[in-house]
Design a protein around this motif. Structure first.
Motif, PDB file in Angstrom:
ATOM      1  N   GLN A   1       0.812  -1.208   0.000  1.00 41.78           N
ATOM      2  CA  GLN A   1       0.000   0.000   0.000  1.00 41.78           C
ATOM      3  C   GLN A   1       0.849   1.263   0.000  1.00 41.78           C
ATOM      4  OE1 GLN A   1      -2.629  -0.416   3.340  1.00 41.78           O
ATOM      5  NE2 GLN A   1      -3.628  -2.242   2.526  1.00 41.78           N
ATOM      6  N   ASN A   2       1.927   1.268   0.791  1.00 44.13           N
ATOM      7  CA  ASN A   2       2.705   2.501   0.929  1.00 44.13           C
ATOM      8  C   ASN A   2       3.469   2.856  -0.343  1.00 44.13           C
ATOM      9  OD1 ASN A   2       4.216   0.135   1.627  1.00 44.13           O
ATOM     10  ND2 ASN A   2       5.815   1.395   2.547  1.00 44.13           N
ATOM     11  N   VAL A   3       4.132   1.866  -0.967  1.00 44.81           N
ATOM     12  CA  VAL A   3       4.889   2.203  -2.176  1.00 44.81           C
ATOM     13  C   VAL A   3       3.960   2.396  -3.369  1.00 44.81           C
ATOM     14  CG1 VAL A   3       7.072   1.198  -1.444  1.00 44.81           C
ATOM     15  CG2 VAL A   3       5.406  -0.236  -2.587  1.00 44.81           C
ATOM     16  N   GLY A   4       2.829   1.680  -3.389  1.00 45.78           N
ATOM     17  CA  GLY A   4       1.844   1.916  -4.450  1.00 45.78           C
ATOM     18  C   GLY A   4       1.278   3.322  -4.387  1.00 45.78           C
ATOM     19  N   ARG A   5       1.075   3.812  -3.186  1.00 51.63           N
ATOM     20  CA  ARG A   5       0.599   5.183  -3.016  1.00 51.63           C
ATOM     21  C   ARG A   5       1.628   6.179  -3.551  1.00 51.63           C
ATOM     22  NH1 ARG A   5      -0.896   4.488   1.694  1.00 51.63           N
ATOM     23  NH2 ARG A   5       1.037   5.023   2.770  1.00 51.63           N
ATOM     24  N   ALA A   6       2.900   5.906  -3.301  1.00 57.31           N
ATOM     25  CA  ALA A   6       3.954   6.782  -3.826  1.00 57.31           C
ATOM     26  C   ALA A   6       3.940   6.790  -5.349  1.00 57.31           C
ATOM     27  CB  ALA A   6       5.321   6.330  -3.313  1.00 57.31           C
ATOM     28  N   ALA A   7       3.666   5.649  -5.968  1.00 57.21           N
ATOM     29  CA  ALA A   7       3.595   5.582  -7.435  1.00 57.21           C
ATOM     30  C   ALA A   7       2.450   6.434  -7.966  1.00 57.21           C
ATOM     31  CB  ALA A   7       3.426   4.133  -7.885  1.00 57.21           C
ATOM     32  N   ARG A   8       1.286   6.305  -7.351  1.00 53.36           N
ATOM     33  CA  ARG A   8       0.137   7.104  -7.801  1.00 53.36           C
ATOM     34  C   ARG A   8       0.408   8.591  -7.638  1.00 53.36           C
ATOM     35  NH1 ARG A   8      -2.471   2.572  -5.541  1.00 53.36           N
ATOM     36  NH2 ARG A   8      -2.568   3.541  -3.485  1.00 53.36           N
ATOM     37  N   GLU A   9       1.056   8.971  -6.555  1.00 55.25           N
ATOM     38  CA  GLU A   9       1.365  10.382  -6.329  1.00 55.25           C
ATOM     39  C   GLU A   9       2.329  10.923  -7.371  1.00 55.25           C
ATOM     40  OE1 GLU A   9       2.794  10.327  -2.344  1.00 55.25           O
ATOM     41  OE2 GLU A   9       0.784  10.266  -1.433  1.00 55.25           O
ATOM     42  N   SER A  10       3.115  10.037  -7.990  1.00 52.03           N
ATOM     43  CA  SER A  10       4.055  10.464  -9.031  1.00 52.03           C
ATOM     44  C   SER A  10       3.452  10.383 -10.425  1.00 52.03           C
ATOM     45  CB  SER A  10       5.328   9.624  -8.968  1.00 52.03           C
ATOM     46  OG  SER A  10       5.074   8.287  -9.363  1.00 52.03           O
ATOM     47  N   GLY A  11       2.171  10.028 -10.501  1.00 49.61           N
ATOM     48  CA  GLY A  11       1.483  10.025 -11.792  1.00 49.61           C
ATOM     49  C   GLY A  11       1.429   8.692 -12.508  1.00 49.61           C
ATOM     50  N   VAL A  12       1.747   7.600 -11.802  1.00 51.31           N
ATOM     51  CA  VAL A  12       1.715   6.268 -12.410  1.00 51.31           C
ATOM     52  C   VAL A  12       0.448   5.552 -11.945  1.00 51.31           C
ATOM     53  CG1 VAL A  12       2.843   4.030 -12.562  1.00 51.31           C
ATOM     54  CG2 VAL A  12       4.228   6.115 -12.527  1.00 51.31           C
ATOM     55  N   PRO A  13      -0.483   5.211 -12.851  1.00 59.13           N
ATOM     56  CA  PRO A  13      -1.700   4.490 -12.452  1.00 59.13           C
ATOM     57  C   PRO A  13      -1.320   3.161 -11.804  1.00 59.13           C
ATOM     58  CG  PRO A  13      -1.859   5.270 -14.722  1.00 59.13           C
ATOM     59  CD  PRO A  13      -0.440   5.478 -14.302  1.00 59.13           C
ATOM     60  N   THR A  14      -1.813   2.905 -10.606  1.00 63.83           N
ATOM     61  CA  THR A  14      -1.385   1.729  -9.859  1.00 63.83           C
ATOM     62  C   THR A  14      -2.560   1.122  -9.106  1.00 63.83           C
ATOM     63  OG1 THR A  14       0.839   2.674  -9.572  1.00 63.83           O
ATOM     64  CG2 THR A  14       0.227   0.866  -8.113  1.00 63.83           C
ATOM     65  N   LEU A  15      -2.723  -0.182  -9.257  1.00 65.49           N
ATOM     66  CA  LEU A  15      -3.735  -0.954  -8.540  1.00 65.49           C
ATOM     67  C   LEU A  15      -3.061  -1.678  -7.386  1.00 65.49           C
ATOM     68  CD1 LEU A  15      -6.602  -2.332  -8.388  1.00 65.49           C
ATOM     69  CD2 LEU A  15      -5.646  -4.098  -9.900  1.00 65.49           C
ATOM     70  N   THR A  16      -3.639  -1.592  -6.194  1.00 67.60           N
ATOM     71  CA  THR A  16      -3.105  -2.309  -5.040  1.00 67.60           C
ATOM     72  C   THR A  16      -3.703  -3.705  -5.017  1.00 67.60           C
ATOM     73  OG1 THR A  16      -2.872  -0.255  -3.772  1.00 67.60           O
ATOM     74  CG2 THR A  16      -2.852  -2.314  -2.528  1.00 67.60           C
ATOM     75  N   ALA A  17      -2.899  -4.707  -5.370  1.00 67.28           N
ATOM     76  CA  ALA A  17      -3.408  -6.075  -5.454  1.00 67.28           C
ATOM     77  C   ALA A  17      -2.250  -7.048  -5.597  1.00 67.28           C
ATOM     78  CB  ALA A  17      -4.353  -6.231  -6.649  1.00 67.28           C
ATOM     79  N   PHE A  18      -2.485  -8.288  -5.162  1.00 72.09           N
ATOM     80  CA  PHE A  18      -1.598  -9.396  -5.462  1.00 72.09           C
ATOM     81  C   PHE A  18      -2.093 -10.055  -6.745  1.00 72.09           C
ATOM     82  CE2 PHE A  18      -0.881  -8.918  -0.921  1.00 72.09           C
ATOM     83  CZ  PHE A  18       0.486  -9.146  -0.798  1.00 72.09           C
ATOM     84  N   LEU A  19      -1.157 -10.505  -7.584  1.00 72.35           N
ATOM     85  CA  LEU A  19      -1.554 -11.109  -8.843  1.00 72.35           C
ATOM     86  C   LEU A  19      -1.815 -12.602  -8.693  1.00 72.35           C
ATOM     87  CD1 LEU A  19      -1.975 -10.755 -11.928  1.00 72.35           C
ATOM     88  CD2 LEU A  19       0.400 -11.510 -12.195  1.00 72.35           C
ATOM     89  N   GLY A  20      -2.927 -13.029  -9.238  1.00 70.36           N
ATOM     90  CA  GLY A  20      -3.268 -14.432  -9.407  1.00 70.36           C
ATOM     91  C   GLY A  20      -4.117 -14.539 -10.657  1.00 70.36           C
ATOM     92  N   PRO A  21      -4.580 -15.725 -11.005  1.00 70.99           N
ATOM     93  CA  PRO A  21      -5.393 -15.869 -12.224  1.00 70.99           C
ATOM     94  C   PRO A  21      -6.642 -15.000 -12.217  1.00 70.99           C
ATOM     95  CG  PRO A  21      -4.701 -18.008 -11.390  1.00 70.99           C
ATOM     96  CD  PRO A  21      -4.316 -17.020 -10.354  1.00 70.99           C
ATOM     97  N   GLU A  22      -7.319 -14.901 -11.071  1.00 66.26           N
ATOM     98  CA  GLU A  22      -8.550 -14.110 -11.013  1.00 66.26           C
ATOM     99  C   GLU A  22      -8.252 -12.624 -11.166  1.00 66.26           C
ATOM    100  OE1 GLU A  22      -7.541 -16.214  -8.681  1.00 66.26           O
ATOM    101  OE2 GLU A  22      -8.847 -17.953  -9.033  1.00 66.26           O
ATOM    102  N   THR A  23      -7.214 -12.143 -10.486  1.00 72.00           N
ATOM    103  CA  THR A  23      -6.839 -10.724 -10.605  1.00 72.00           C
ATOM    104  C   THR A  23      -6.442 -10.404 -12.033  1.00 72.00           C
ATOM    105  OG1 THR A  23      -6.018 -10.785  -8.326  1.00 72.00           O
ATOM    106  CG2 THR A  23      -5.381  -8.900  -9.677  1.00 72.00           C
ATOM    107  N   GLY A  24      -5.639 -11.280 -12.651  1.00 68.33           N
ATOM    108  CA  GLY A  24      -5.235 -11.058 -14.039  1.00 68.33           C
ATOM    109  C   GLY A  24      -6.418 -10.984 -14.975  1.00 68.33           C
ATOM    110  N   ALA A  25      -7.385 -11.892 -14.793  1.00 70.92           N
ATOM    111  CA  ALA A  25      -8.571 -11.883 -15.653  1.00 70.92           C
ATOM    112  C   ALA A  25      -9.405 -10.632 -15.435  1.00 70.92           C
ATOM    113  CB  ALA A  25      -9.402 -13.140 -15.385  1.00 70.92           C
ATOM    114  N   ALA A  26      -9.514 -10.174 -14.183  1.00 63.31           N
ATOM    115  CA  ALA A  26     -10.301  -8.976 -13.895  1.00 63.31           C
ATOM    116  C   ALA A  26      -9.669  -7.734 -14.503  1.00 63.31           C
ATOM    117  CB  ALA A  26     -10.454  -8.810 -12.378  1.00 63.31           C
TER     118      ALA A  26
END
Length: 411
Positions: free
Chosen positions: A129-154
């Motif tokens: 959450q903390n480093v993802g928030r830093a990415a969004r603040e710098s203008g990089v679209p970022t989703l907070t999530a762990f990747l698995g088959p369901e997340t990838g499909a979504a």
């Protein structure tokens, strides 16, 4: 651990046992110094069925990555490495404004910022959450999530298939390697590409880089085991590059199996190199533990001798790998009174297990130690320049890996 997480074999052989250590990124606050600290066995084994080197999943990714202490952008050389990758990948794959790039474990946007600069649509998938928030603040679209088959499909359903999926320095961090690989495939267009960077087990062993074994890294890849892991999720290895990053890495290029075609010559060349080194049979792993023990003895001998001679030693950096080294060697503040780090998140905290104070980099010039023990040795070229000022008081740098080396730097 009795079963290989990739092929299911029960034939696992010990490679090196580093005792028990706490999770390497669990830096302590001053208040936590009075509390118990949990440690976990750190024993690397190799599967003789598929040759995947691995440690047991004693901690979960959620334990480590929900709140994370590592910010990629604090390494200038790593940001530049990412910039070069984006440039070369865009040229190689013809990426432009109509393309879509996804990076998994995108950290603070260190890589995707270069994609944004090119006007290419992109998305970061970052569990912390903390480093993802830093990415969004710098203008990089970022989703907070762990990747698995369901997340990838979504993600694919919402944003469309990706022309390029990047997974740098994360493929070792996932205990469910098959599910994660299926998630990569779910993200990727049928004619798309996957690029993965991961440390190469060949160089890890040849160069005594055992400090990169820690609980965040669940597996350690050869090209042979990586090819099998990719296949488990519907991807085929088509090319591989050798890289100097992290002491010696490989960049795996994969595509969906149904459209991949035959692998290139570099795949065959590295497979042959691994086989020649004995890594496709048990004999190639036999002497690693002996070399690891020598690194430990040499570092302790240096630190004890420096203390006996009244010389002062300070550390530079507080990376995860450094905590494996310090814990395995049993280094405490009597031998290393403090270390410094550029990351403000770590300032005022203490290294896990060894409880060495972490201070701002300015303290080196204030304390003027005789020696600076460089823990992120993989950034040697960058840090020799950054730390040239220690020569002003006659200080020298010490690199513990692959063999102990004391270096005089020029101002």
């Amino acid at each position: 651990m009795t079963t290989c997480r990739l092929c299911g074999s029960t034939s696992l052989a010990g490679v090196v046992d580093l005792g028990a250590t706490p999770p390497c990124e669990r830096f302590l606050t001053a208040e936590q110094l009075a509390e118990p600290e949990v440690t976990y066995p750190l024993h690397l084994r190799v599967c003789t069925g598929c040759w995947l080197a691995q440690i047991p999943p004693l901690i979960t990714p959620e334990d480590t990555f929900t709140e994370y202490a590592y910010y990629s952008s604090y390494s200038a050389s790593w940001v530049e490495h990412a910039r070069g990758f984006v440039r070369d990948a865009a040229d190689r794959l013809g990426l432009g404004r109509g393309s879509f790039v996804v990076e998994v474990a995108s950290n603070d946007g260190y890589l995707l910022r270069h994609v944004v600069e090119r006007g290419i649509r992109c998305l970061g998938v970052e569990p912390s959450q903390n480093v993802g928030r830093a990415a969004r603040e710098s203008g990089v679209p970022t989703l907070t999530a762990f990747l698995g088959p369901e997340t990838g499909a979504a993600i694919r359903a919402e944003h469309g298939p990706a022309d390029l999926v990047v997974a740098n320095n994360v493929y070792a961090h996932i205990p469910d390697v098959i599910g994660f690989t299926r998630g990569l495939r779910a993200l990727t267009a049928d004619d798309g590409w996957v690029s993965i960077e991961v440390q190469h087990l060949l160089t890890l062993m040849e160069r005594n880089q055992y400090d990169t074994i820690y609980h965040e890294h669940f597996q350690y890849y050869t090209v042979a085991s990586a090819r099998r892991a990719l296949a488990s999720g519907g991807l085929s290895l088509v090319d591989v590059e050798s890289l100097p990053t992290h002491g010696g890495s490989i960049r795996l290029w994969a595509r969906p199996a149904e459209t991949a075609g035959e692998p290139g010559e570099r795949v065959a060349a590295l497979l042959a190199e691994e086989k020649a080194a004995g890594l496709h049979e048990l004999s190639g792993y036999a002497e690693f533990g002996t070399r690891v023990a020598r690194v430990r003895r040499d570092l302790l001998r240096f630190l004890v001798d420096a203390a006996d001679r009244g010389r002062t030693v300070a550390g530079y950096g507080a990376p995860g790998k450094g905590n494996t080294l310090l814990n395995h060697c049993g280094v405490r503040p009597d031998l290393l009174p403090f270390t410094v780090d550029r990351n403000p998140y770590k300032h005022g905290r203490f290294t896990p297990g060894t409880r060495i104070p972490i201070l701002p980099p300015e303290r080196l010039a204030e304390e003027r130690p005789d020696y600076v023990l460089v823990l992120p040795w993989n950034l040697r070229d960058e840090l020799v320049g950054q730390l040239s000022y220690v020569s002003e008081w006659g200080g020298r740098l010490v690199f513990p890996i692959p063999n102990l080396e004391i270096v005089e730097v020029n101002p």
